[in-house]
Write a protein that holds these residues in place. Structure first.
Motif: not given
Length: 242
Positions: A92-120
């Motif tokens: 374990t290490d300390e992380h800024y959670v919002a930044d971490f979650l945004k990074e996870q969404l960014a990885r899926h961004e092409p697929l989310l956009k491809g399916y027309g799924v809104a994300y936040d």
């Protein structure tokens, strides 16, 4: 006069070392996981280069989704193997959670956009948490893939501090939600070995519960929760870390 030739001999038996079959499987899964990772990266490049036609976009969405799903399954299988061999622990290490979650969404961004799924992401920018980034990213990736399959149009990643000072990360969608029996299963049930005879192994939930349980602090262990509702009215997956 030449010496007589020695009598010809057939192939002699060789005492091969006994294989650890579980290690062989783990090595094969590791190679497949890496190959799929390269395939997914190539699909991202192809998506950028392709012309936006409905037929090609739909086929590419399906191909990329299935590749992501299999890649996630292989990551989980490796993790479960390492758990069984007692070679997996949470660093374990300390992380800024919002930044971490945004990074996870960014990885899926092409697929989310491809399916027309809104994300936040809904999380305080200053919220921090102590967790193993790689392990929790694996859980979130699997859950996002599952949400893409069942959502209607939206996915929301959330994070908040709970009453004990721990961290709760949620993945919500606006689909039909989790069946009642899954909501009532509880972490104790999910941590038992999957029953492959039923045809539904719940591998992702088993993996998530095991990873959560690796995160321990002050006598408390992490856990997962499944419920329906949330801000989008569909399924809500939560991983609670002490």
């Amino acid at each position: 006069m030449s010496d007589p030739k020695p009598p010809e001999q057939g192939n002699q038996p060789v005492n091969l070392p006994k294989l650890d079959f579980s290690m062989v499987i783990a090595s094969a899964v590791h190679d497949m996981k890496n190959s799929l990772g390269m395939l997914i990266s190539t699909l991202d490049d192809l998506r950028t280069e392709q012309t936006d036609t409905d037929s090609s976009g739909t086929r590419l969405n399906t191909l990329q989704y299935e590749a992501e799903r299999v890649h996630s399954d292989l990551v989980q299988l490796l993790g479960i193997y390492r758990l069984g061999e007692q070679k997996l622990s949470a660093h374990t290490d300390e992380h800024y959670v919002a930044d971490f979650l945004k990074e996870q969404l960014a990885r899926h961004e092409p697929l989310l956009k491809g399916y027309g799924v809104a994300y936040d992401v809904s999380a305080d920018d200053e919220l921090t948490g102590f967790f193993d980034e790689e392990l929790i990213a694996g859980v979130i990736t699997s859950t996002i893939n599952n949400a893409i399959r069942y959502t209607r149009s939206q996915i929301l990643l959330t994070a908040r501090a709970d009453e004990t000072g721990g961290l709760v990360i949620g993945i919500e969608d606006d689909g039909s939600g989790y069946p009642e029996h899954m909501q009532q299963a509880g972490t104790d049930v999910l941590l038992k070995s999957p029953d492959f005879r039923t045809g539904s192994t719940s591998l992702g939930l088993y993996f998530a519960a095991a990873i959560a349980n690796l995160h321990q602090n002050n006598g408390l262990a992490g856990k997962i929760r499944l419920r329906n509702g949330g801000s989008l009215g569909g399924g809500v997956f939560e991983i609670c870390l002490p």
